[in-house]
Design a protein around this motif. Structure first.
Motif, PDB file in Angstrom:
ATOM      1  N   LEU A 177       0.834  -1.206   0.000  1.00 14.62           N
ATOM      2  CA  LEU A 177       0.000   0.000   0.000  1.00 14.62           C
ATOM      3  C   LEU A 177       0.871   1.259   0.000  1.00 14.62           C
ATOM      4  O   LEU A 177       0.635   2.196  -0.772  1.00 14.62           O
ATOM      5  CB  LEU A 177      -0.917  -0.006   1.230  1.00 14.62           C
ATOM      6  CG  LEU A 177      -2.041  -1.055   1.202  1.00 14.62           C
ATOM      7  CD1 LEU A 177      -2.637  -1.244   2.593  1.00 14.62           C
ATOM      8  CD2 LEU A 177      -3.128  -0.639   0.210  1.00 14.62           C
ATOM      9  N   LEU A 178       1.902   1.267   0.842  1.00 12.94           N
ATOM     10  CA  LEU A 178       2.740   2.466   0.950  1.00 12.94           C
ATOM     11  C   LEU A 178       3.614   2.659  -0.290  1.00 12.94           C
ATOM     12  O   LEU A 178       3.711   3.770  -0.822  1.00 12.94           O
ATOM     13  CB  LEU A 178       3.614   2.378   2.209  1.00 12.94           C
ATOM     14  CG  LEU A 178       4.508   3.595   2.466  1.00 12.94           C
ATOM     15  CD1 LEU A 178       3.682   4.863   2.669  1.00 12.94           C
ATOM     16  CD2 LEU A 178       5.409   3.368   3.674  1.00 12.94           C
ATOM     17  N   GLN A 179       4.238   1.581  -0.756  1.00 11.10           N
ATOM     18  CA  GLN A 179       5.130   1.714  -1.910  1.00 11.10           C
ATOM     19  C   GLN A 179       4.374   2.093  -3.177  1.00 11.10           C
ATOM     20  O   GLN A 179       4.892   2.810  -4.020  1.00 11.10           O
ATOM     21  CB  GLN A 179       5.932   0.416  -2.117  1.00 11.10           C
ATOM     22  CG  GLN A 179       6.969   0.145  -1.020  1.00 11.10           C
ATOM     23  CD  GLN A 179       8.077   1.193  -0.964  1.00 11.10           C
ATOM     24  OE1 GLN A 179       8.420   1.807  -1.969  1.00 11.10           O
ATOM     25  NE2 GLN A 179       8.625   1.418   0.210  1.00 11.10           N
ATOM     26  N   ARG A 180       3.133   1.641  -3.281  1.00 10.57           N
ATOM     27  CA  ARG A 180       2.306   2.071  -4.424  1.00 10.57           C
ATOM     28  C   ARG A 180       2.015   3.565  -4.316  1.00 10.57           C
ATOM     29  O   ARG A 180       2.065   4.294  -5.310  1.00 10.57           O
ATOM     30  CB  ARG A 180       1.011   1.266  -4.492  1.00 10.57           C
ATOM     31  CG  ARG A 180       1.233  -0.168  -5.010  1.00 10.57           C
ATOM     32  CD  ARG A 180      -0.084  -0.834  -5.315  1.00 10.57           C
ATOM     33  NE  ARG A 180      -0.816  -0.127  -6.345  1.00 10.57           N
ATOM     34  CZ  ARG A 180      -2.135  -0.230  -6.538  1.00 10.57           C
ATOM     35  NH1 ARG A 180      -2.857  -1.006  -5.765  1.00 10.57           N
ATOM     36  NH2 ARG A 180      -2.722   0.440  -7.495  1.00 10.57           N
ATOM     37  N   THR A 181       1.720   4.025  -3.106  1.00 11.97           N
ATOM     38  CA  THR A 181       1.465   5.464  -2.895  1.00 11.97           C
ATOM     39  C   THR A 181       2.701   6.287  -3.268  1.00 11.97           C
ATOM     40  O   THR A 181       2.599   7.391  -3.794  1.00 11.97           O
ATOM     41  CB  THR A 181       1.083   5.718  -1.413  1.00 11.97           C
ATOM     42  OG1 THR A 181      -0.114   4.999  -1.144  1.00 11.97           O
ATOM     43  CG2 THR A 181       0.875   7.184  -1.111  1.00 11.97           C
TER      44      THR A 181
END
Ligand code: CP
Length: 311
Positions: A177-181
């Protein structure tokens, strides 16, 4: 920001702000006197209903270094062991005037439920197989430092390969979730038995070809095989798992010199990661541990309102 329950709740700007303040907090770690007045008068309760070394200790250190009062509560030794419900325990402690609960719980969703019961802030310190947002933030902090040393310091376009027991991992969910953001490219590698059923909806590449994924990786994150959450035979033997999905000495020697090696810990040496890889120059494992204190200081700062000029 009142709670930190999921990395899905963070915008790119919010995540970057946490990483930026963590850089300042990281400097405190190398000072002879590790003390800031930032959270003086605040009370933080660490509620760990599941074992932890890194997360519990680093939250406690983070709170103490920022002058908060920190208290540890575990199921054993509290009235939870007498059958008190989690809701009643939370309401009881909230009534004492606690400012922040840091919760680790074996049930997915427990911290979010707790956030609905109390007036204090709640931080998810790992809930079942769901999420571990501060782990993903400290991983991002470690990666950003690595990318600053080896490239342009940006996440956009960087290739992060996450390998192993995806099925039981809360670390992978928060990281994806964070790395996609942050616009990184994530590739997941796992045996078919250790893939979550909904992984195709996560919006990342999934493959069983570990060696091909490693060839152009900017960073590789090895995940722990979580035997305590396994009820059946997910793979034939630990030796076979290591051969197919472990970062062996042989794979280590094929990595590009600038590929960072990460592992959230605790590590099963000889299973998902060899000692050669865990202790290699490219290993960022202890940098992750160090980042854990700085990032948790930053998260506490953002939630408990240190205010500009108060750090
Ligand atoms: N990575 C991690 O959460 O480690 P602990 O279980 O030791 O807190």
């Amino acid at each position: 920001m009142r709670h930190l329950l999921s990395t899905a709740d963070l915008s790119s700007a919010e995540a970057t702000a946490i990483l930026d303040v963590a850089e300042e907090m990281h400097d405190v770690q190398s000072r002879p006197v590790k003390k800031l007045p930032t959270l003086r008068g605040k009370t933080i309760v660490n509620m760990f209903f599941e074992d932890s070394t890194r997360t519990r200790t680093s939250f406690e250190i983070a709170g103490k270094w920022m002058s908060a009062d920190t208290i540890n509560v575990s199921a054993k030794g509290s009235s939870v062991s007498k059958g008190e419900s989690m809701r009643d325990t939370m309401l009881t402690l909230d009534a004492m005037g606690v400012d922040c609960f840091v919760i680790r719980h074996p049930s997915s969703g427990a911290p979010r439920q707790a956030a609905g019961w109390v007036t204090a802030s709640v931080i998810n310190a790992g809930d079942g197989q769901h999420e571990h947002p501060t782990q993903a933030l400290l991983d991002a902090f470690t990666l950003r430092r690595h990318f600053r040393e080896t490239a342009d310091g940006e996440f956009a376009g960087k290739r992060l390969v996450i390998v192993g027991d995806l099925l039981h991992s809360r670390v992978v969910r928060s990281n994806v979730l964070l790395q996609r953001t942050l616009d990184a490219q994530v590739t997941l590698v796992a045996p078919p038995t250790l893939l979550p059923t909904d992984v195709e909806t996560w919006g990342v590449r999934v493959t069983q070809d570990f060696d091909a994924a490693l060839a152009d990786a900017d960073a590789v994150m090895m995940l722990r095989v979580q035997r305590e959450r396994m009820s059946g035979g997910f793979f034939p033997t630990a030796r076979e798992y290591a051969e197919n999905y472990g970062l062996t000495a042989e794979r280590l020697h094929r990595l590009r010199p600038t590929t960072a090696i990460l592992h959230p810990g605790p590590m099963n040496r000889g299973v998902e990661i060899s000692s050669e890889a865990a202790d290699a120059t490219a290993s960022r494992v202890l940098d992750q541990v160090s980042a854990g204190v700085a990032v948790r200081m930053s998260v506490l700062y953002h939630l408990l309102g240190g205010g500009e000029g108060n750090r």
